[in-house]
Design a protein around this motif. Sequence first.
Motif, PDB file in Angstrom:
ATOM      1  N   SER A  16      35.534  33.502  44.294  1.00 55.47           N
ATOM      2  CA  SER A  16      35.908  32.439  45.238  1.00 55.47           C
ATOM      3  C   SER A  16      35.561  31.060  44.693  1.00 55.47           C
ATOM      4  O   SER A  16      36.360  30.130  44.790  1.00 55.47           O
ATOM      5  CB  SER A  16      35.192  32.645  46.579  1.00 55.47           C
ATOM      6  OG  SER A  16      35.592  33.819  47.187  1.00 55.47           O
ATOM      7  N   ARG A  19      37.907  30.149  41.770  1.00 58.44           N
ATOM      8  CA  ARG A  19      39.237  29.824  42.288  1.00 58.44           C
ATOM      9  C   ARG A  19      39.227  28.426  42.920  1.00 58.44           C
ATOM     10  O   ARG A  19      40.114  27.618  42.675  1.00 58.44           O
ATOM     11  CB  ARG A  19      39.662  30.891  43.298  1.00 58.44           C
ATOM     12  CG  ARG A  19      41.092  30.782  43.772  1.00 58.44           C
ATOM     13  CD  ARG A  19      41.544  31.965  44.627  1.00 58.44           C
ATOM     14  NE  ARG A  19      40.543  32.467  45.564  1.00 58.44           N
ATOM     15  CZ  ARG A  19      39.932  33.651  45.452  1.00 58.44           C
ATOM     16  NH1 ARG A  19      40.218  34.465  44.460  1.00 58.44           N
ATOM     17  NH2 ARG A  19      39.046  34.033  46.339  1.00 58.44           N
ATOM     18  N   LEU A  20      38.201  28.135  43.709  1.00 61.06           N
ATOM     19  CA  LEU A  20      38.095  26.825  44.356  1.00 61.06           C
ATOM     20  C   LEU A  20      37.981  25.711  43.325  1.00 61.06           C
ATOM     21  O   LEU A  20      38.688  24.705  43.419  1.00 61.06           O
ATOM     22  CB  LEU A  20      36.874  26.803  45.287  1.00 61.06           C
ATOM     23  CG  LEU A  20      36.513  25.438  45.876  1.00 61.06           C
ATOM     24  CD1 LEU A  20      37.622  24.940  46.791  1.00 61.06           C
ATOM     25  CD2 LEU A  20      35.189  25.523  46.618  1.00 61.06           C
ATOM     26  N   ALA A  24      40.916  22.855  43.414  1.00 64.92           N
ATOM     27  CA  ALA A  24      40.646  21.621  44.152  1.00 64.92           C
ATOM     28  C   ALA A  24      40.351  20.463  43.203  1.00 64.92           C
ATOM     29  O   ALA A  24      39.653  20.639  42.206  1.00 64.92           O
ATOM     30  CB  ALA A  24      39.466  21.833  45.086  1.00 64.92           C
ATOM     31  N   ASP A 116      34.688  24.091  51.745  1.00 62.49           N
ATOM     32  CA  ASP A 116      35.228  23.752  50.425  1.00 62.49           C
ATOM     33  C   ASP A 116      35.105  22.268  50.101  1.00 62.49           C
ATOM     34  O   ASP A 116      34.655  21.895  49.020  1.00 62.49           O
ATOM     35  CB  ASP A 116      36.698  24.178  50.317  1.00 62.49           C
ATOM     36  CG  ASP A 116      36.864  25.685  50.275  1.00 62.49           C
ATOM     37  OD1 ASP A 116      35.853  26.404  50.152  1.00 62.49           O
ATOM     38  OD2 ASP A 116      38.016  26.147  50.377  1.00 62.49           O
TER      39      ASP A 116
END
Length: 190
Positions: A16, A19-20, A24, A116
């Motif tokens: 996670s 991926r973030l 971003a 996030d």
Amino acid sequence: MSRILILDDEPHILQSLRRLLRAAPCNHGRQVFDLEVEAFNSARAALDRIEHAQFDLFLSDYRMPEMDGVSFLKAAKASQPDACRLILSGYADLNALLRAVNEVGIDRFIAKPWHDFELISAIAQSLAHRELLLENTRLANLMRLDCGDISASDLEASMLESVEPGITKVNWGADGSVVLDPDLLEPDQR
């Protein structure tokens, strides 16, 4: 390119986070940080990697089976003192937080589950703050050079050490020769 090392014993958390951080945008004001992320689920493997690569930021879980996040970040700080240090934890333990601040000087404590935007913002702010500190150090060293407090060779050695830790360390043998393998040194020379 800003290099980040992530340490968490849970593989789905690592996925996670990777991926973030890939998706971003990471920016602070007008500063945009391109991130290169390395993820580890073992503190020992992460510490081995730190010996061979320079990182700008460490993001570690607090509770892990091998070693807690404070101990890991303490070892990382000893090796790379200019890197940012953040702890990510699902446990709101005040004693752990105080230990992280007092022993390691963490930049942030981020709660799991994280938001996030807040995580990316914390990373960007930490990296921007790090750049300011490094620039201040560079300017202070130039001033010391101008005042004659340090020599040009000392300044260059300091700059080389910050880029590649250990590069200026020379192991001398008892006979005055350079020893390339530190394991061959006498115990009192290590």
